[in-house]
Design a protein around this motif. Sequence first.
Motif, PDB file in Angstrom:
ATOM      1  N   UNK A   1       4.738  14.617  28.544  1.00  0.00           N
ATOM      2  CA  UNK A   1       5.793  13.591  27.903  1.00  0.00           C
ATOM      3  C   UNK A   1       5.412  13.698  26.427  1.00  0.00           C
ATOM      4  N   UNK A   2       6.929  13.843  25.693  1.00  0.00           N
ATOM      5  CA  UNK A   2       6.794  13.898  24.323  1.00  0.00           C
ATOM      6  C   UNK A   2       7.266  12.430  23.681  1.00  0.00           C
ATOM      7  N   UNK A   3       6.633  11.916  23.152  1.00  0.00           N
ATOM      8  CA  UNK A   3       6.661  10.601  22.374  1.00  0.00           C
ATOM      9  C   UNK A   3       6.882  10.818  21.016  1.00  0.00           C
ATOM     10  N   UNK A   4       7.613  10.167  20.256  1.00  0.00           N
ATOM     11  CA  UNK A   4       7.944  10.107  18.867  1.00  0.00           C
ATOM     12  C   UNK A   4       7.959   8.483  18.390  1.00  0.00           C
ATOM     13  N   UNK A   5       7.637   8.246  17.253  1.00  0.00           N
ATOM     14  CA  UNK A   5       7.749   6.926  16.595  1.00  0.00           C
ATOM     15  C   UNK A   5       8.034   7.250  15.189  1.00  0.00           C
ATOM     16  N   UNK A   6       8.801   6.732  14.542  1.00  0.00           N
ATOM     17  CA  UNK A   6       9.169   6.902  13.141  1.00  0.00           C
ATOM     18  C   UNK A   6      10.068   5.736  12.607  1.00  0.00           C
ATOM     19  N   UNK A   7      10.289   5.997  11.299  1.00  0.00           N
ATOM     20  CA  UNK A   7      11.208   4.947  10.774  1.00  0.00           C
ATOM     21  C   UNK A   7      12.016   6.026   9.871  1.00  0.00           C
ATOM     22  N   UNK A   8      13.478   5.313   9.639  1.00  0.00           N
ATOM     23  CA  UNK A   8      14.492   5.942   8.869  1.00  0.00           C
ATOM     24  C   UNK A   8      15.542   4.736   8.805  1.00  0.00           C
ATOM     25  N   UNK A   9      16.399   4.841   7.430  1.00  0.00           N
ATOM     26  CA  UNK A   9      17.452   4.010   7.576  1.00  0.00           C
ATOM     27  C   UNK A   9      17.157   2.613   7.973  1.00  0.00           C
ATOM     28  N   UNK A  10      15.879   2.143   7.513  1.00  0.00           N
ATOM     29  CA  UNK A  10      15.662   0.595   7.972  1.00  0.00           C
ATOM     30  C   UNK A  10      15.452   0.296   9.495  1.00  0.00           C
ATOM     31  N   UNK A  11      15.055   1.234  10.205  1.00  0.00           N
ATOM     32  CA  UNK A  11      14.903   1.271  11.567  1.00  0.00           C
ATOM     33  C   UNK A  11      13.823   1.760  12.119  1.00  0.00           C
ATOM     34  N   UNK A  12      13.065   1.642  13.342  1.00  0.00           N
ATOM     35  CA  UNK A  12      12.061   2.025  13.889  1.00  0.00           C
ATOM     36  C   UNK A  12      12.939   2.607  15.067  1.00  0.00           C
ATOM     37  N   UNK A  13      12.532   3.958  15.017  1.00  0.00           N
ATOM     38  CA  UNK A  13      12.899   4.991  15.940  1.00  0.00           C
ATOM     39  C   UNK A  13      11.788   5.095  16.844  1.00  0.00           C
ATOM     40  N   UNK A  14      12.120   4.914  18.117  1.00  0.00           N
ATOM     41  CA  UNK A  14      11.345   5.330  19.597  1.00  0.00           C
ATOM     42  C   UNK A  14      11.982   6.135  20.152  1.00  0.00           C
ATOM     43  N   UNK A  15      11.340   7.413  20.853  1.00  0.00           N
ATOM     44  CA  UNK A  15      11.600   8.048  21.664  1.00  0.00           C
ATOM     45  C   UNK A  15      10.805   8.598  22.719  1.00  0.00           C
ATOM     46  N   UNK A  16      11.071   8.942  24.114  1.00  0.00           N
ATOM     47  CA  UNK A  16      10.281   9.214  25.157  1.00  0.00           C
ATOM     48  C   UNK A  16      11.058  10.217  25.757  1.00  0.00           C
ATOM     49  N   UNK A  17      10.617  11.449  26.034  1.00  0.00           N
ATOM     50  CA  UNK A  17      11.310  12.384  26.886  1.00  0.00           C
ATOM     51  C   UNK A  17      10.239  13.170  27.774  1.00  0.00           C
ATOM     52  N   UNK A  18      10.970  13.585  28.932  1.00  0.00           N
ATOM     53  CA  UNK A  18      10.209  14.225  29.970  1.00  0.00           C
ATOM     54  C   UNK A  18      11.135  15.115  30.860  1.00  0.00           C
ATOM     55  N   UNK A  19      10.440  16.065  31.517  1.00  0.00           N
ATOM     56  CA  UNK A  19      11.741  16.947  31.959  1.00  0.00           C
ATOM     57  C   UNK A  19      12.218  16.414  33.353  1.00  0.00           C
ATOM     58  N   UNK A  20      13.319  16.511  33.488  1.00  0.00           N
ATOM     59  CA  UNK A  20      14.107  16.208  34.817  1.00  0.00           C
ATOM     60  C   UNK A  20      13.431  16.606  36.210  1.00  0.00           C
ATOM     61  N   UNK A  21      13.253  15.686  36.781  1.00  0.00           N
ATOM     62  CA  UNK A  21      12.706  16.258  38.286  1.00  0.00           C
ATOM     63  C   UNK A  21      13.663  17.172  38.990  1.00  0.00           C
ATOM     64  N   UNK A  22      12.972  18.258  39.453  1.00  0.00           N
ATOM     65  CA  UNK A  22      13.833  19.298  40.234  1.00  0.00           C
ATOM     66  C   UNK A  22      14.824  18.552  41.271  1.00  0.00           C
ATOM     67  N   UNK A  23      14.218  17.804  41.963  1.00  0.00           N
ATOM     68  CA  UNK A  23      15.023  17.175  43.159  1.00  0.00           C
ATOM     69  C   UNK A  23      14.977  15.483  42.793  1.00  0.00           C
ATOM     70  N   UNK A  24      16.289  15.205  42.397  1.00  0.00           N
ATOM     71  CA  UNK A  24      16.567  13.782  41.873  1.00  0.00           C
ATOM     72  C   UNK A  24      15.929  12.850  43.070  1.00  0.00           C
ATOM     73  N   UNK A  25      15.257  11.765  42.699  1.00  0.00           N
ATOM     74  CA  UNK A  25      14.579  10.856  43.527  1.00  0.00           C
ATOM     75  C   UNK A  25      15.763   9.429  43.940  1.00  0.00           C
ATOM     76  N   UNK A  26      15.602   9.030  44.956  1.00  0.00           N
ATOM     77  CA  UNK A  26      16.597   8.034  45.488  1.00  0.00           C
ATOM     78  C   UNK A  26      15.943   7.051  44.622  1.00  0.00           C
ATOM     79  N   UNK A  27      16.778   6.239  43.963  1.00  0.00           N
ATOM     80  CA  UNK A  27      16.398   4.949  43.194  1.00  0.00           C
ATOM     81  C   UNK A  27      15.565   5.196  42.036  1.00  0.00           C
ATOM     82  N   UNK A  28      15.626   6.468  41.421  1.00  0.00           N
ATOM     83  CA  UNK A  28      14.791   6.893  40.380  1.00  0.00           C
ATOM     84  C   UNK A  28      15.340   6.449  39.045  1.00  0.00           C
ATOM     85  N   UNK A  29      15.205   6.997  38.128  1.00  0.00           N
ATOM     86  CA  UNK A  29      15.481   6.535  36.666  1.00  0.00           C
ATOM     87  C   UNK A  29      16.943   6.574  36.367  1.00  0.00           C
TER      88      UNK A  29
END
Length: 386
Positions: free
Chosen positions: A316-344
């Motif tokens: 899980x890759x998480x980033x939090x930083x500020x730029x242009x008067x904004x707080x930027x948050x991001x959270x990235x993970x690899x997509x599952x090989x087989x999409x799950x029903x009702x998943x994200x």
Amino acid sequence: MSTILAPLVRAATYARWLHLLVGAVFACVVLLVYPGTEGPLGWPALVGVSALLDGALLCLAALIPATRRAEGVQAALLLMPAREDAIGTASSASWADRGRTALWLVARVALGMGVALLTVHGLIAVVGLVRAGGYLLPCAPLLLVAMVYTVALAGRLQLAMAVRLLGPSAGERLAEAEARAERLLERNRLARELHDSIGHALTVSVLQAGAAREVADPAFREKALEAIETTGRRAMEDLERMLVLLRDHPDGPAVEHPGLDRVEVLFETARAAGSPVEARIEVAGARLPGVLSREAYRIVQEGVTNALKHVPGTPVRVHAGTADGLLHLSCATALPAVPQAGGRRSGGKGLRGIRERAALLGGEAVAGPVDGDWVVRVRLPLRLGS
């Protein structure tokens, strides 16, 4: 037919009758004290002097804030409005309230005096018809019924005046609506926090328990049990705090709201569950406004929980930083090989909660696949309200 006869058998008719007669007591007492019923003045003059004195005394009584509360309580009890909040029971808070209270007192006493005279003379006439007997006897019940209908109409008029003059003003209704909306928003916020906190704790505990069952290393099992205990205790504290707030219990134990400076503890529980976390936190949580730091923590927590739930063991890759008067948050993970029903991909409650949190702070949140990863990006203004 039942509608026509309803005023004769309805309890509200007689409760309002009593309220009207109580209003006449004040005028009768003033008349007896001064100028009295005996003297050189005739009845028209006596009534005029008594009315002027009644009005002056009632206006003085209306200046007392508690008068409005007392009148409101009595009117709500005896006039029996359809809605409980139609007649206010609060003390006067402004000169406008005192003015409306004075109008109510004068109108109530005047209408009550009219109904009292009608009641007295009507009953005297009914008794006279009964004593007369003969062909006049059937007129007695008809006169009595007519008197009840007249009193019922007067009671409705009294209720309408009470709603108009004792009911909440437009400003009070607006303030009450705003307070109700604030309470609803607060409960929704607590529900989201409960979902995030308990959902994260259950996800971590399930993963830790599953890993401990599969791995024979005693040290690993001990660490997994410790992580389950810590996560469960923290979730119990959050649950206790939120239940206290939902029950409007101000004396309950206070539990600190976690902020962005507590995300490292969150990452440790994720790592203990077997999901590596690569975090770049380039902003100090202590420098952020309290609400922004707290909501940022919940957003990151939901992103990490989604990763543990849908792709356990994936970095899980998480980033939090500020730029242009904004707080930027991001959270990235690899997509599952087989999409799950009702998943994200379908956008569950977690992602909806993230979007709601961002919108309430004046920001925005987007989520979707990017270069084989599932990425949640959130932008929040550092200066709330801008």
